[in-house]
Design a protein around this motif. Structure first.
Motif, PDB file in Angstrom:
ATOM      1  N   GLN A  72       5.148  15.773 -14.594  1.00  8.37           N
ATOM      2  CA  GLN A  72       6.029  15.334 -15.680  1.00  8.37           C
ATOM      3  C   GLN A  72       6.342  13.846 -15.547  1.00  8.37           C
ATOM      4  O   GLN A  72       6.665  13.366 -14.460  1.00  8.37           O
ATOM      5  CB  GLN A  72       7.341  16.125 -15.642  1.00  8.37           C
ATOM      6  CG  GLN A  72       8.359  15.735 -16.688  1.00  8.37           C
ATOM      7  CD  GLN A  72       8.099  16.367 -18.043  1.00  8.37           C
ATOM      8  OE1 GLN A  72       7.035  16.159 -18.638  1.00  8.37           O
ATOM      9  NE2 GLN A  72       9.036  17.159 -18.512  1.00  8.37           N
ATOM     10  N   ILE A  73       6.241  13.109 -16.646  1.00  9.14           N
ATOM     11  CA  ILE A  73       6.585  11.687 -16.633  1.00  9.14           C
ATOM     12  C   ILE A  73       8.110  11.553 -16.594  1.00  9.14           C
ATOM     13  O   ILE A  73       8.815  12.076 -17.453  1.00  9.14           O
ATOM     14  CB  ILE A  73       6.020  10.965 -17.866  1.00  9.14           C
ATOM     15  CG1 ILE A  73       4.495  11.023 -17.868  1.00  9.14           C
ATOM     16  CG2 ILE A  73       6.487   9.509 -17.893  1.00  9.14           C
ATOM     17  CD1 ILE A  73       3.853  10.436 -19.119  1.00  9.14           C
TER      18      ILE A  73
ATOM     19  N   LEU B 119      -3.863   7.549 -23.643  1.00 13.72           N
ATOM     20  CA  LEU B 119      -2.602   8.282 -23.721  1.00 13.72           C
ATOM     21  C   LEU B 119      -2.783   9.517 -24.599  1.00 13.72           C
ATOM     22  O   LEU B 119      -2.947   9.419 -25.818  1.00 13.72           O
ATOM     23  CB  LEU B 119      -1.513   7.371 -24.297  1.00 13.72           C
ATOM     24  CG  LEU B 119      -0.089   7.925 -24.331  1.00 13.72           C
ATOM     25  CD1 LEU B 119       0.398   8.257 -22.922  1.00 13.72           C
ATOM     26  CD2 LEU B 119       0.857   6.933 -25.005  1.00 13.72           C
TER      27      LEU B 119
ATOM     28  N   ASP C  57       1.588  13.402 -23.378  1.00  9.71           N
ATOM     29  CA  ASP C  57       2.193  12.270 -22.680  1.00  9.71           C
ATOM     30  C   ASP C  57       2.795  11.279 -23.673  1.00  9.71           C
ATOM     31  O   ASP C  57       3.842  10.677 -23.400  1.00  9.71           O
ATOM     32  CB  ASP C  57       1.159  11.569 -21.801  1.00  9.71           C
ATOM     33  CG  ASP C  57       0.904  12.298 -20.490  1.00  9.71           C
ATOM     34  OD1 ASP C  57       1.668  13.236 -20.172  1.00  9.71           O
ATOM     35  OD2 ASP C  57      -0.057  11.935 -19.784  1.00  9.71           O
TER      36      ASP C  57
ATOM     37  N   ARG D 208       6.116  12.530 -24.652  1.00  8.33           N
ATOM     38  CA  ARG D 208       7.078  12.380 -23.557  1.00  8.33           C
ATOM     39  C   ARG D 208       7.535  10.927 -23.412  1.00  8.33           C
ATOM     40  O   ARG D 208       8.719  10.657 -23.235  1.00  8.33           O
ATOM     41  CB  ARG D 208       6.453  12.862 -22.246  1.00  8.33           C
ATOM     42  CG  ARG D 208       7.310  12.685 -21.004  1.00  8.33           C
ATOM     43  CD  ARG D 208       8.625  13.443 -21.079  1.00  8.33           C
ATOM     44  NE  ARG D 208       9.305  13.397 -19.777  1.00  8.33           N
ATOM     45  CZ  ARG D 208      10.557  13.799 -19.569  1.00  8.33           C
ATOM     46  NH1 ARG D 208      11.280  14.279 -20.596  1.00  8.33           N
ATOM     47  NH2 ARG D 208      11.090  13.727 -18.372  1.00  8.33           N
TER      48      ARG D 208
ATOM     49  N   ARG E 123       5.288   9.828 -12.368  1.00  7.94           N
ATOM     50  CA  ARG E 123       5.269  11.288 -12.541  1.00  7.94           C
ATOM     51  C   ARG E 123       5.887  11.988 -11.323  1.00  7.94           C
ATOM     52  O   ARG E 123       5.715  11.539 -10.183  1.00  7.94           O
ATOM     53  CB  ARG E 123       3.839  11.795 -12.722  1.00  7.94           C
ATOM     54  CG  ARG E 123       3.125  11.279 -13.961  1.00  7.94           C
ATOM     55  CD  ARG E 123       1.743  11.926 -14.082  1.00  7.94           C
ATOM     56  NE  ARG E 123       0.931  11.328 -15.120  1.00  7.94           N
ATOM     57  CZ  ARG E 123       0.922  11.713 -16.402  1.00  7.94           C
ATOM     58  NH1 ARG E 123       1.691  12.729 -16.769  1.00  7.94           N
ATOM     59  NH2 ARG E 123       0.134  11.119 -17.279  1.00  7.94           N
TER      60      ARG E 123
END
Length: 377
Positions: A270-271, A218, A222, A225, A265
């Protein structure tokens, strides 16, 4: 199992299970300090061994108002008080409010937050894996001698997820205080996969255009986020008493194998949703979930996130511990309720700090448990 587009297919290798590294977890927590990882937890940490099992131990010294994952006063007084505004108890609201106020005063007087908490991973649900209580009495004696003014606690105890540990605790003289109604699924293939609501959730994912990723490493962006999405749901929407995880916590949870992190995503990368799944002793649970609360409800991000957890458990043949809350949603997807307990040992403390807890345990068992079983909270 639902048929998904290529973007939502998963690699079996990415779904591999491993036990969390308690030593890495405890060492990092102690080195960085609890507040750097969980902003509303003030605690020391170290690792103890019992029967060959490495167990993280969290020590708190009485602070009031911190997260319930390390503060029993918050679990039994502050969090229930906050939830009174979220659920309709009808005529029970008045008596419940009085009972919570009484518990608040008694638990403060007992200094219940002065506690040594065994096998506590600072999660809403702490699965105990393959530890069945081996070495419990010896561990209790060592910790009581080292912390003679602290209660000894073990959270997330029940006859469904850890029956042998629960029996060992009873045999060793621990008190079991009812804590929460939890939602559990015994057989994902039989009880979850066949449900119409579950199939609809899978179709929602298939139609979403989201790509599912099982995250092994990770990165910083991320992690920030994921922490943001979690905070949108659990802190902003629900309660500041939920653990306030930092991005560094998310990275540690993945690094030490505590979380199996699954993210969804969008086309830009983008998550939009994330779940942190803990798998231990044949059981999965998801103490971390988040999704973009700025998106319309019609996007079904909560449903998609929940589906990712059930899919993980199904693929691994695991039972599913759904933790507390959202009872109607979980029951529609095959879950049933159990009662979760907090085990407390106070035999080394003065009688004035022991006897009131027995009264609280009896009152909760007699008055609170029947109400919990009647309501899908």
């Amino acid at each position: 199992m639902n048929s998904l587009p290529p973007a939502a297919q998963f690699s079996p290798d990415a779904l591999a299970l491993r036990d969390p590294d308690a030593v890495l977890f405890g060492d990092r927590l102690q080195a960085l300090g609890s507040r750097a990882l969980v902003a509303n937890v003030e605690a020391e940490a170290f690792v103890e061994r019992a029967g060959g099992h490495a167990l993280p131990v969290i020590v708190t010294h009485g602070a009031i108002g911190t997260s319930y994952v390390a503060a029993p006063h918050s679990a039994y007084a502050l969090y229930p008080r906050a939830e009174l505004d979220l659920v309709d108890l009808g005529w029970m609201r008045g008596p419940a409010s009085l009972a919570i106020a009484a518990a608040d005063g008694v638990l403060r007087a007992l200094a219940i937050n002065r506690a040594v908490q065994i096998d506590n991973w600072l999660l809403s649900t702490c699965l105990h894996g393959h530890w069945k209580g081996e070495g419990l009495a010896d561990l209790r004696q060592r910790l009581a001698a080292r912390f003679p003014d602290h209660y000894l606690l073990i959270r997330s105890v029940d006859d469904w997820s850890c029956p042998e540990l629960t029996a060992a605790l009873r045999d060793d003289g621990w008190m079991l205080l009812p804590c929460r109604q939890i939602w559990v699924t015994d057989d994902l293939q039989r009880d979850w996969a066949v449900r119409k609501s579950v199939k609809n959730d899978g179709r929602k994912l298939a139609q979403s255009g989201l790509a599912i990723e099982d995250v092994a490493v990770l990165g910083d962006a991320d992690a920030a986020r994921v922490a943001e999405l979690y905070a949108m749901l659990y802190i902003a929407k629900y309660s500041a008493l939920n653990p306030q995880y930092s991005p560094r916590w998310m990275q540690l949870a993945v690094e030490c194998g505590l979380f199996h992190l699954r993210v969804a995503r969008d086309a830009s990368g983008q998550i939009m949703a994330a779940v942190g799944i803990v798998a231990r002793g044949g059981i999965a649970t998801n103490p971390m979930m988040g999704y973009d609360m700025g998106r319309p409800q019609s996007d079904g991000l909560y449903r998609i996130a929940s589906w990712l957890v059930g899919d993980f458990a199904l693929r691994h043949g695991l039972r599913l511990h759904g933790s507390a809350g959202a009872g109607h949603f979980k029951q529609q997807r095959g879950a049933r309720s159990e009662i979760d307990y907090m085990a407390i040992h106070a035999g080394h403390l003065a009688m004035a700090r022991r006897l009131p807890l027995k009264g609280i345990a009896s009152a909760l068992e007699t008055l609170a448990v029947p109400q919990l079983k009647r309501r899908m909270l």
